[in-house]
Design a protein around this motif. Structure first.
Motif, PDB file in Angstrom:
ATOM      1  N   ALA A   1      33.044  63.085  65.287  1.00 38.80           N
ATOM      2  CA  ALA A   1      33.679  64.156  66.056  1.00 38.80           C
ATOM      3  C   ALA A   1      35.197  64.057  65.944  1.00 38.80           C
ATOM      4  O   ALA A   1      35.756  62.979  65.714  1.00 38.80           O
ATOM      5  CB  ALA A   1      33.251  64.093  67.513  1.00 38.80           C
TER       6      ALA A   1
ATOM      7  N   SER B   1      34.402  74.560  70.835  1.00 41.83           N
ATOM      8  CA  SER B   1      34.978  73.236  70.618  1.00 41.83           C
ATOM      9  C   SER B   1      36.149  72.987  71.563  1.00 41.83           C
ATOM     10  O   SER B   1      36.297  71.880  72.095  1.00 41.83           O
ATOM     11  CB  SER B   1      35.446  73.098  69.162  1.00 41.83           C
ATOM     12  OG  SER B   1      34.354  73.211  68.271  1.00 41.83           O
TER      13      SER B   1
ATOM     14  N   ASP C   1      32.507  69.000  67.007  1.00 39.08           N
ATOM     15  CA  ASP C   1      31.305  68.247  66.676  1.00 39.08           C
ATOM     16  C   ASP C   1      30.684  68.776  65.376  1.00 39.08           C
ATOM     17  O   ASP C   1      30.270  69.944  65.319  1.00 39.08           O
ATOM     18  CB  ASP C   1      30.296  68.367  67.820  1.00 39.08           C
ATOM     19  CG  ASP C   1      29.047  67.532  67.585  1.00 39.08           C
ATOM     20  OD1 ASP C   1      28.999  66.805  66.577  1.00 39.08           O
ATOM     21  OD2 ASP C   1      28.132  67.607  68.424  1.00 39.08           O
TER      22      ASP C   1
END
Length: 326
Positions: free
Chosen positions: A152, A239, A246
């Motif tokens: 991530a 996000s 991710d």
């Protein structure tokens, strides 16, 4: 002696003028769900819970707008989840620059590029959109994981990026404000512009549209580009709201987006459906899921209930259309 008689009017034709717009029964269902949610828990209509519902609608709603345009053109886009992930990861590579505009430009540029690729494969190479976008879905997800190393990305040093998920405009959360603006643009474009008329013509009867001077290939190319841009923007909003990018996000979201579009009355055959009904359908799903969460229902049972509601709304519409077209 003249024995010619006038045949009675076709009942289907008489009833055609009385048919309610698709958005009306969906608004009625939404109202019923709101009342049911309030009866389940009085906090359902609280400002905080309504904010949660609208934020849940924002991501899928923005994607749904692009998907609706593609479906109206008689095509399908299964790559939206992969496009959202790859675009987010591509933009995330520029987080260290500290420039929110650079991150946004790369994110949207990636979405547009993938949408353009999809459109060219469909219009120039004549590959069915189902096959093209299914392949693109796998490629974009793989590329996102390769580019990010499966890790991530946290945009902590770009507050402007996080503002897209946590900020507000005149008290309205940014993702909701973006959705409202996108809906307004889509409504005007599909109802009152040359593009809208060409879109419905290209999706409803492409051969007749081409003979009438409509650039069917150009319309199809454009809707794939818009779908790619919408997926990228939706991924960026989500996000930013979660505060991390991710590479494994949005798994299966393309099916949810298609389900919302069809619940909104958009025909998979093209040329039929409205933006307004699709938006109401997105609100229906979000409202229902929120109410089921308050009941403590498991995610698996929620999927069954959601599928049941979609079938209950879509099947009668399909039967009515067959009767009208008969």
């Amino acid at each position: 002696m003249n024995t010619t008689t006038i045949a009675p009017a076709d009942p289907a034709r008489r009833e055609r003028g009385l048919t309610l717009p698709p958005v009306v029964p969906r608004l009625a269902l939404l109202a019923v769900l709101v009342v049911a949610g309030y009866l389940i828990n009085a906090r359902f209509l609280s400002a905080d819970n309504l904010r949660i519902i609208m934020l849940a609608v924002s991501t899928v709603g923005v994607m749904g707008l692009g998907m609706t345009l593609v479906l109206l053109a008689g095509e399908i886009d299964l790559s939206v989840g992969g496009v959202a992930v790859l675009a987010g990861v591509a933009g995330g590579q520029f987080i260290q620059s500290g420039s929110v505009w650079m991150v946004i430009a790369v994110t949207l540029g990636t979405g547009i590029a993938v949408g353009l690729l999809n459109g060219l494969c469909v219009t120039v190479l004549r590959v069915p959109s189902l096959i093209v976008t299914l392949g693109t879905l796998g490629i974009t997800r793989a590329c996102a994981n390769l580019l990010s190393g499966g890790q991530a990305i946290f945009p902590r040093n770009v507050p402007g990026y996080l503002w897209l998920g946590h900020g507000s405009v005149a008290g309205v959360p940014v993702p909701v404000a973006v959705l409202v603006l996108a809906i307004a643009i889509a409504l005007v474009a599909t109802r009152y512009s040359v593009f809208g008329r060409a879109l419905y013509a290209a999706g409803g009867n492409p051969k007749a549209a081409a003979l009438s001077g409509v650039n069917v290939g150009g319309i199809r190319l454009l809707v794939f580009v818009l779908s790619g841009a919408g997926a990228a923007f939706a991924g960026m909003l989500e996000s930013a709201r979660l505060s991390y990018i991710d590479p494994a996000a949005f798994d299966g979201i393309e099916l949810s987006v298609i389900a919302i579009a069809t619940l909104g009355g958009v025909s998979l055959a093209g040329g039929r459906g409205t933006i307004g009904a699709m938006v109401v359908a997105a609100l229906i799903i979000a409202t229902m899921n929120n109410a089921l969460n308050m009941l403590g229902m498991s995610a698996y049972l929620q999927q069954i209930v959601t599928a049941g509601v979609i079938l209950a709304v879509v099947l009668p519409d399909s039967l009515q259309r067959k009767e009208r077209d008969a």
